[in-house]
Design an enzyme around this catalytic site. Structure first.
Site, PDB file in Angstrom:
ATOM      1  N   TRP A  36       0.919  -1.254   0.091  1.00  0.00           N
ATOM      2  CA  TRP A  36      -0.166  -0.021   0.096  1.00  0.00           C
ATOM      3  C   TRP A  36       0.747   1.195   0.105  1.00  0.00           C
ATOM      4  O   TRP A  36       1.870   1.192   0.581  1.00  0.00           O
ATOM      5  CB  TRP A  36      -0.931   0.079   1.302  1.00  0.00           C
ATOM      6  CG  TRP A  36      -1.533   1.366   1.690  1.00  0.00           C
ATOM      7  CD1 TRP A  36      -0.794   2.269   2.311  1.00  0.00           C
ATOM      8  CD2 TRP A  36      -2.604   1.935   1.321  1.00  0.00           C
ATOM      9  NE1 TRP A  36      -1.750   3.297   2.480  1.00  0.00           N
ATOM     10  CE2 TRP A  36      -2.785   3.227   1.834  1.00  0.00           C
ATOM     11  CE3 TRP A  36      -3.710   1.305   0.586  1.00  0.00           C
ATOM     12  CZ2 TRP A  36      -4.104   4.002   1.610  1.00  0.00           C
ATOM     13  CZ3 TRP A  36      -4.705   1.964   0.299  1.00  0.00           C
ATOM     14  CH2 TRP A  36      -4.920   3.386   0.919  1.00  0.00           C
ATOM     15  N   ASP A  39       0.278   8.860   1.112  1.00  0.00           N
ATOM     16  CA  ASP A  39       0.809  10.377   1.050  1.00  0.00           C
ATOM     17  C   ASP A  39       2.582  10.298   0.426  1.00  0.00           C
ATOM     18  O   ASP A  39       3.306   9.355   1.077  1.00  0.00           O
ATOM     19  CB  ASP A  39       1.100  11.011   2.271  1.00  0.00           C
ATOM     20  CG  ASP A  39       0.025  11.271   2.978  1.00  0.00           C
ATOM     21  OD1 ASP A  39      -1.458  10.719   2.461  1.00  0.00           O
ATOM     22  OD2 ASP A  39      -0.070  11.647   3.991  1.00  0.00           O
ATOM     23  N   GLU A 224      -4.591  18.320   6.926  1.00  0.00           N
ATOM     24  CA  GLU A 224      -3.231  17.393   6.817  1.00  0.00           C
ATOM     25  C   GLU A 224      -2.288  18.046   6.002  1.00  0.00           C
ATOM     26  O   GLU A 224      -2.690  18.734   4.874  1.00  0.00           O
ATOM     27  CB  GLU A 224      -3.593  16.170   6.422  1.00  0.00           C
ATOM     28  CG  GLU A 224      -4.705  15.545   7.327  1.00  0.00           C
ATOM     29  CD  GLU A 224      -5.113  14.101   7.266  1.00  0.00           C
ATOM     30  OE1 GLU A 224      -5.157  13.422   8.176  1.00  0.00           O
ATOM     31  OE2 GLU A 224      -5.562  13.540   6.166  1.00  0.00           O
TER      32      GLU A 224
HETATM   33  C1  FRU Z   1      -2.827  12.092   4.767  1.00  0.00           C
HETATM   34  C2  FRU Z   1      -2.726  11.138   6.202  1.00  0.00           C
HETATM   35  C3  FRU Z   1      -1.596  12.049   7.010  1.00  0.00           C
HETATM   36  C4  FRU Z   1      -0.879  11.107   7.856  1.00  0.00           C
HETATM   37  C5  FRU Z   1      -0.723   9.714   7.093  1.00  0.00           C
HETATM   38  C6  FRU Z   1      -0.803   8.482   7.524  1.00  0.00           C
HETATM   39  O1  FRU Z   1      -3.200  11.203   4.012  1.00  0.00           O
HETATM   40  O2  FRU Z   1      -3.646  11.134   6.873  1.00  0.00           O
HETATM   41  O3  FRU Z   1      -2.090  13.060   8.121  1.00  0.00           O
HETATM   42  O4  FRU Z   1       0.200  11.499   8.582  1.00  0.00           O
HETATM   43  O5  FRU Z   1      -1.933  10.106   6.217  1.00  0.00           O
HETATM   44  O6  FRU Z   1      -1.025   7.568   6.794  1.00  0.00           O
END
Ligand code: FRU
Length: 497
Positions: A36, A39, A224
């Site tokens: 998977w 980000d 985020e």
């Molecule tokens: C954004 C997020 C971030 C976090 C990460 C966890 O897509 O939710 O805020 O650090 O993904 O996988």
């Protein structure tokens, strides 16, 4: 112990990743080595190469305890896989090494700053997971977590800031300050997002400066993956707000947003001018940018949306899920952010085909205008007094499937319709982009890479990015206009040796 977990992951990668058929991957968009991806993380230049890390769960094609996957490239198009960089193997990140950023230090080390999800027992038996910021230093392949982690905790937070939603640190060097700056997403006391700005001389000790901007429930909840940069006099904040209310430009529940404004480096304050969606497609989230050695500001995002991420894949891509967008060069026009595919892509264009149609009316297909791995420019002119109310460009088409870009030049409304793109669970059937009415011209740059379409509208003033989940045999491209329009097409196949 910590090192053992990472070596288990690395040997798992070595034994399992060869089973993934490269043909099942996009040709030039980054996908995870296996498992998977979400980000982009740690997008940076290091020793003359581009490094990109990603939120990574190697063991399943669904989200799990987060690791950092790693690729590098010399030209942002051809990427080389490197072994997993970080695993959740320490007390302060046992529940995951979440998103963060990276930069090259003057002493030659590559510094990573990321969010650790740290379990704590506050009261007997009751476990809380705090979010703390952590450092790791490396040489471009191997990274060692800093002994003094975590380096930013609840103790560094201003009044009312949440210690549970405190994540995604973005680090950069600010010449004016002669210091490192850090922007971190956080939840304010009102339950909506805010961005906290810190400063440090050494990347270890941080001083809180200011709240750079905040949602106040106007633009979603938690903000985020913040980004901050300046191009000329314009300052930009990019962020991905969770739980947005659908409306206007914002059509993804977990959306993406660019705030333009001005930044005062003395008071560390940001004055907003405009707020827009960065991308109008189905799949765009969690952007990161770098300033390349030649001065270009380059952005990459996760080419997926959380609401679609649980979708059923498996048509042709077993073993991996998730892709990055094509890196995009950013510039400013009239105070607005403009996006263009990185120019390096042009070196991989082959088989040029051009088509000129003075008067296109009804449905047309053209020889060699087809494919799923292409770079295509389309210029449309709507003649004076044209009665055209619908132009359509159908991509990735066969008898069963089509992904349809459409435009009504009168009203200025553009849509991208994924009803027949292999997805069954989109909350909204189309994505909309409202341009000014009475359009005279429209230019499109369409980049397809097996499982995605990125459509740059009018020189990248707007972009629509969407995953297309259909078999590669659906490779047709057709055009339709309900009244005569002038059409110029220039199309290339993208071939990556
Ligand atoms: C954004 C997020 C971030 C976090 C990460 C966890 O897509 O939710 O805020 O650090 O993904 O996988």
């Amino acid at each position: 112990m910590a090192g053992d977990i990472l070596s288990i992951v690395r040997s798992y990668e070595q034994s399992e990743s060869p089973a993934i058929n490269p043909e099942s991957r996009p040709c030039f968009h980054v996908s995870p080595l296996l498992g998977w991806m979400n980000d982009p993380n740690g997008f940076s230049s290091y020793k003359g190469e581009y490094h990109l890390f990603y939120q990574y769960y190697p063991f399943e094609t669904t989200w799990g305890p987060m690791h950092w996957g790693h690729v590098k490239s010399r030209d942002l198009i051809r990427w080389e896989y490197l072994p997993c960089a970080l695993a959740p193997d320490s007390d302060y990140d046992r529940e995951g090494c979440w998103s963060g950023s990276a930069l090259e230090l003057p002493d030659g080390r590559h510094a990573i700053i990321y969010t650790g999800r740290m379990p704590v027992n506050r009261n007997e038996g009751e476990e809380h997971i705090l979010q703390v910021q952590c450092l790791a230093y490396g040489d471009g392949v191997d990274y060692e977590k800093f002994d003094g982690n975590p380096i930013l905790t609840e103790e560094d937070l201003p009044e009312g800031a949440s210690r549970y939603d405190f994540r995604d640190p973005k680090i950069w060097w600010d010449q004016r300050e002669d210091a490192y700056m850090l922007l971190v997403g956080n939840m304010a006391a009102d339950g909506a997002g805010q961005l906290l700005l810190f400063r440090s001389r050494d990347t270890v000790h941080w001083e809180f400066l200011n709240i750079l901007d905040a949602s106040h429930h106007e633009y979603g909840k938690m903000w985020e993956c913040p980004e901050f940069f300046e191009i000329g006099d314009t300052a930009f904040i990019l962020t991905s707000p969770q739980e947005m209310v659908y409306g206007g430009e914002f059509q993804n529940r977990h959306g993406n947003m660019v705030i333009s404004g001005t930044y005062d480096p003395i008071s560390h304050t940001f004055a907003r001018k405009e707020v827009h969606a960065i991308d109008f497609g189905y799949d765009f989230y969690a952007t990161q940018t770098i300033q390349a050695a030649d001065g270009r500001r380059i952005m990459v995002g996760w080419m997926q949306a959380w609401e679609n991420a649980a979708m059923k894949r498996g048509i042709a891509c077993p073993g991996w899920t998730g892709m990055m967008t094509l890196p995009r060069e950013l510039s400013v026009k009239d105070g607005k952010l403009i996006q263009a595919p990185v120019r390096e892509l042009e070196a991989y264009r082959h088989d040029r085909v051009t088509v000129k149609v003075f008067s296109l009316c009804g449905e047309s297909v053209f020889p060699d205008i087809e494919g799923r791995c292409i770079d295509m420019n389309i210029d449309l002119t709507f003649p004076e007094g044209s009665s055209c109310t619908r132009f359509e460009l159908a991509l990735a088409e066969n008898d069963e499937y089509r992904s349809v870009f459409a435009c009504d030049p009168n009203s200025g409304l553009i849509t991208f319709d994924r009803t027949q793109s292999g997805y069954i669970n989109d909350a909204l059937p189309v994505r909309r982009l409202q341009l000014p009415p009475e359009m005279k011209k429209l230019s499109l740059r369409v980049i397809l890479d097996r499982y995605s379409a990125e459509i740059f509208v009018n020189g990248g003033e707007q972009v629509l990015t969407s995953v297309i989940e259909t078999p590669q045999e659906a490779s047709g491209i057709s055009f339709f206009a309900d009244a005569p329009v002038t059409l110029n097409i220039e199309k290339y196949n993208i071939l990556i040796p």
